[in-house]
Write an enzyme that holds these catalytic residues in place. Structure first.
Site, mmCIF file in Angstrom:
data_model
loop_
_atom_site.group_PDB
_atom_site.id
_atom_site.type_symbol
_atom_site.label_atom_id
_atom_site.label_comp_id
_atom_site.label_asym_id
_atom_site.label_seq_id
_atom_site.Cartn_x
_atom_site.Cartn_y
_atom_site.Cartn_z
ATOM 1 N N ASP A 21 24.811 6.088 -12.968
ATOM 2 C CA ASP A 21 23.960 6.489 -14.074
ATOM 3 C C ASP A 21 23.349 5.285 -14.793
ATOM 4 O O ASP A 21 22.640 5.444 -15.786
ATOM 5 C CB ASP A 21 24.755 7.346 -15.062
ATOM 6 C CG ASP A 21 23.887 8.366 -15.787
ATOM 7 O OD1 ASP A 21 22.794 8.679 -15.282
ATOM 8 O OD2 ASP A 21 24.308 8.861 -16.844
ATOM 9 N N ARG A 25 18.926 10.240 -23.011
ATOM 10 C CA ARG A 25 17.782 10.269 -23.935
ATOM 11 C C ARG A 25 18.193 9.791 -25.333
ATOM 12 O O ARG A 25 17.357 9.302 -26.086
ATOM 13 C CB ARG A 25 17.186 11.677 -23.983
ATOM 14 C CG ARG A 25 18.097 12.746 -24.523
ATOM 15 C CD ARG A 25 17.709 14.141 -24.087
ATOM 16 N NE ARG A 25 18.035 14.359 -22.679
ATOM 17 C CZ ARG A 25 17.792 15.506 -22.041
ATOM 18 N NH1 ARG A 25 17.200 16.508 -22.675
ATOM 19 N NH2 ARG A 25 18.110 15.643 -20.768
ATOM 20 N N GLU A 51 22.960 12.500 -22.749
ATOM 21 C CA GLU A 51 23.174 11.281 -23.518
ATOM 22 C C GLU A 51 22.142 10.199 -23.233
ATOM 23 O O GLU A 51 21.893 9.330 -24.074
ATOM 24 C CB GLU A 51 24.582 10.724 -23.252
ATOM 25 C CG GLU A 51 24.736 9.847 -22.028
ATOM 26 C CD GLU A 51 24.427 10.560 -20.705
ATOM 27 O OE1 GLU A 51 23.997 9.875 -19.752
ATOM 28 O OE2 GLU A 51 24.609 11.790 -20.611
ATOM 29 N N LYS A 97 17.814 2.878 -18.597
ATOM 30 C CA LYS A 97 19.031 3.594 -18.997
ATOM 31 C C LYS A 97 20.226 2.944 -18.315
ATOM 32 O O LYS A 97 20.267 2.837 -17.093
ATOM 33 C CB LYS A 97 18.936 5.064 -18.607
ATOM 34 C CG LYS A 97 20.216 5.871 -18.853
ATOM 35 C CD LYS A 97 20.091 7.281 -18.305
ATOM 36 C CE LYS A 97 21.410 8.028 -18.365
ATOM 37 N NZ LYS A 97 21.335 9.373 -17.752
ATOM 38 N N ASP A 107 29.236 8.081 -16.738
ATOM 39 C CA ASP A 107 28.879 9.271 -17.507
ATOM 40 C C ASP A 107 29.826 10.420 -17.176
ATOM 41 O O ASP A 107 29.679 11.088 -16.147
ATOM 42 C CB ASP A 107 27.430 9.674 -17.204
ATOM 43 C CG ASP A 107 27.017 10.917 -17.978
ATOM 44 O OD1 ASP A 107 27.679 11.228 -18.991
ATOM 45 O OD2 ASP A 107 26.035 11.571 -17.578
ATOM 46 N N LYS A 133 31.569 16.975 -17.453
ATOM 47 C CA LYS A 133 31.019 17.361 -16.162
ATOM 48 C C LYS A 133 32.107 17.961 -15.269
ATOM 49 O O LYS A 133 33.294 17.655 -15.437
ATOM 50 C CB LYS A 133 30.432 16.138 -15.437
ATOM 51 C CG LYS A 133 29.196 15.543 -16.061
ATOM 52 C CD LYS A 133 28.743 14.333 -15.263
ATOM 53 C CE LYS A 133 27.493 13.709 -15.873
ATOM 54 N NZ LYS A 133 26.305 14.560 -15.694
ATOM 55 N N ASP A 163 26.175 15.776 -22.714
ATOM 56 C CA ASP A 163 25.828 15.270 -21.380
ATOM 57 C C ASP A 163 24.339 14.952 -21.278
ATOM 58 O O ASP A 163 23.880 14.472 -20.252
ATOM 59 C CB ASP A 163 26.241 16.278 -20.301
ATOM 60 C CG ASP A 163 26.219 15.683 -18.905
ATOM 61 O OD1 ASP A 163 26.356 14.441 -18.787
ATOM 62 O OD2 ASP A 163 26.049 16.440 -17.922
#
Length: 495
Positions: free
Chosen positions: A289, A352, A350, A266, A271, A278, A348
């Site tokens: 991230d 996956r 995201e 990933k 993010d 967030k 959020d």
């Protein structure tokens, strides 16, 4: 740092700035400490008689110019109870030694700490000792206009020595390669989000490919992904002015035609949470991230250095998750490369969404196994804290391999369940599945989502949200799980 291995060495006769030896609790000497004690007419025993240094784990005491000893310094490291000595404990002792020596005038040191571990653990302990040295010496001050006032360490040579015969040069070289991979992984993750963009990751991957004639690279641009039907990935990247990238690195270390082992990372380079924004507190840490992607690059760097005789593919799903005018909205429905439709209930979640298209894409390589690595869920931190990675898998044998490698590498994972009952939480009234399953079992339902796209091959998922970086005064990337992944691949290559 230069690393060496010395077998059948006498600790009292080595020409070095410092010899590092262990002392167990209750003043029990290690084999190397006993050699020095005999050569110096009991100097260590006399020192211990004062009672200031008792051999408690990780305590240190420096002795200078002992009679009959060639080295100028002898560093005593407390090893605690002998029957509780483990590779993990040796790592801590090595770090204690390096943390003291790096602030001294020592240029080279010889350590006998791994000499004391049981024979079945020596190889792993040698690898981990090198990693521990590199970890203790790691710094990242690239963006400081004034570097730290303290002078850089003079320590430039570290020798792992044993008083008994043995050959662990390969383990030492592997440790050095893994340490290099961890350093690269940490550097990438510690870079700020305005530097480490998806394009930057692609450039670094290109440099890695250029470093070896065994590595090929292919970078899918957003137009390529659109042509492939990667609507899930593009639903994340479209909210940012930074174009998303799918980076594919192929290391041809094995025979032509051998099925590759695939790592998928990933790579959300920042993010914000997207429209599901967030909270502002600690949002700066969302530059981390992309540590899954960083670990893939770091692991491949190590594998190239180790010349592992196997085929490995690293895939990096790189994008920014931003709340731009084109960003996905909660309730949007997108079509993944697999054809499955996804209702985005929370933007959020995201990671996956980019990973599922990457996991579908890698089917074309007919992989022997796939492991994805992601800072996927805060729920994993709630479940396991900051010490152990979360592991979920559709294949028991692969899961056991990953768990065993983690224990060997002192980079542990813990397997969580992933039964059909959890899949019910991903049901959607409007699409094939939703991208979140609610707060209960969040780490598990995230893996259940990914598992819908991995049905054609053995797959394991590592959730590294709790282990990939540290917060607070020690804020920074850890380089995990590069040691676990490298050990997994070493084991596969040696099978």
């Amino acid at each position: 740092m230069n690393y060496h291995f010395d077998s059948s060495a006498n600790a009292a006769e080595l020409h070095t700035d410092c010899v590092v030896v262990g002392v167990y609790k209750h003043a029990k000497l290690s084999a190397a400490a006993a050699q020095i004690d005999a050569a110096s007419a009991g100097a260590i025993s006399q020192h211990l008689d004062f009672g200031d240094f008792t051999g408690d784990k990780n305590r240190t005491s420096m002795l200078y110019n002992l009679p009959g000893v060639t080295a100028k310094r002898v560093l005593l490291i407390g090893m605690g109870e002998k029957d509780k000595l483990t590779p993990e404990a040796l790592t801590q002792m090595t770090q204690a030694a390096v943390n003291l020596l790096k602030n001294s005038k020592v240029h080279n040191a010889v350590s006998f700490l791994t000499d004391e571990i049981a024979s079945e653990y020596i190889e792993a302990a040698v690898r981990q000792s090198v990693i521990a040295v590199a970890d203790s010496l790691y710094t990242f001050d690239t963006y400081k206009s004034k570097k730290d006032d303290a002078p850089r360490t003079t320590l430039e040579g570290w020798t792992v020595a044993h008083t008994i015969a043995g050959e662990f040069t390969t383990a030492l070289l592997q440790g050095n390669a893994i340490a290099e991979g961890m350093c690269i992984s940490r550097d990438l993750a510690n870079n700020p989000g305005n530097v480490c963009t998806p394009t930057y990751l692609a450039d670094i991957a290109q440099e890695l490919a250029n470093s070896s004639n065994k590595v090929d690279i292919n970078v899918l641009e957003e137009a390529d992904m659109e042509a492939l039907g990667m609507g899930s990935f593009l639903s994340v990247s479209k909210g940012s002015v930074e174009d998303g990238k799918m980076i594919i690195l192929q290391y041809h270390g094995g025979n032509s035609g051998d099925a590759p082992f695939v790592l998928v990372g990933k790579g959300i380079t920042f993010d914000t949470g997207g429209i599901s924004l967030k909270p502002g507190n600690a949002m700066d840490e969302m530059k981390f991230d992309m540590t899954g992607a960083a670990s893939v690059i770091g692991t491949l760097t190590a594998c190239i250095a180790m010349q592992l005789p196997m085929n490995i593919i690293g895939v990096i799903a790189a994008a920014e998750n931003m709340p731009g005018s084109k960003a996905s909205k909660p309730g949007d429905i997108v079509t993944s490369m697999s054809g499955k439709t996804i209702e985005i209930l929370n933007t959020d979640a995201e990671g996956r969404l980019v990973l599922c298209d990457a996991l579908t894409y890698v089917e074309r390589f007919n992989p022997v196994a796939v492991v994805d690595i992601a800072t996927l869920t805060g729920a994993c931190i709630t479940a396991l804290g900051h010490h152990i990675c979360g592991l979920l898998s559709n294949n028991d044998a692969l899961a056991e391999e990953v768990l065993a490698a983690g224990k060997q590498a002192n980079d542990e994972a813990w397997r969580l369940p992933m039964g059909e009952k959890y899949h019910d939480q991903l049901k959607s009234n409007f699409a094939d599945l939703a991208n979140i399953g609610g707060p209960p079992g969040g780490t598990i339902t995230a893996a259940c989502f990914l598992s819908r796209f991995t049905e054609s091959y053995p797959w394991a998922h590592l959730d590294i949200a709790g282990t990939a970086w540290k917060s607070g005064a020690a804020k920074g990337a850890t380089g995990r799980p590069v040691p676990l992944l490298c050990q997994l691949l070493i084991n596969r290559a040696n099978a």
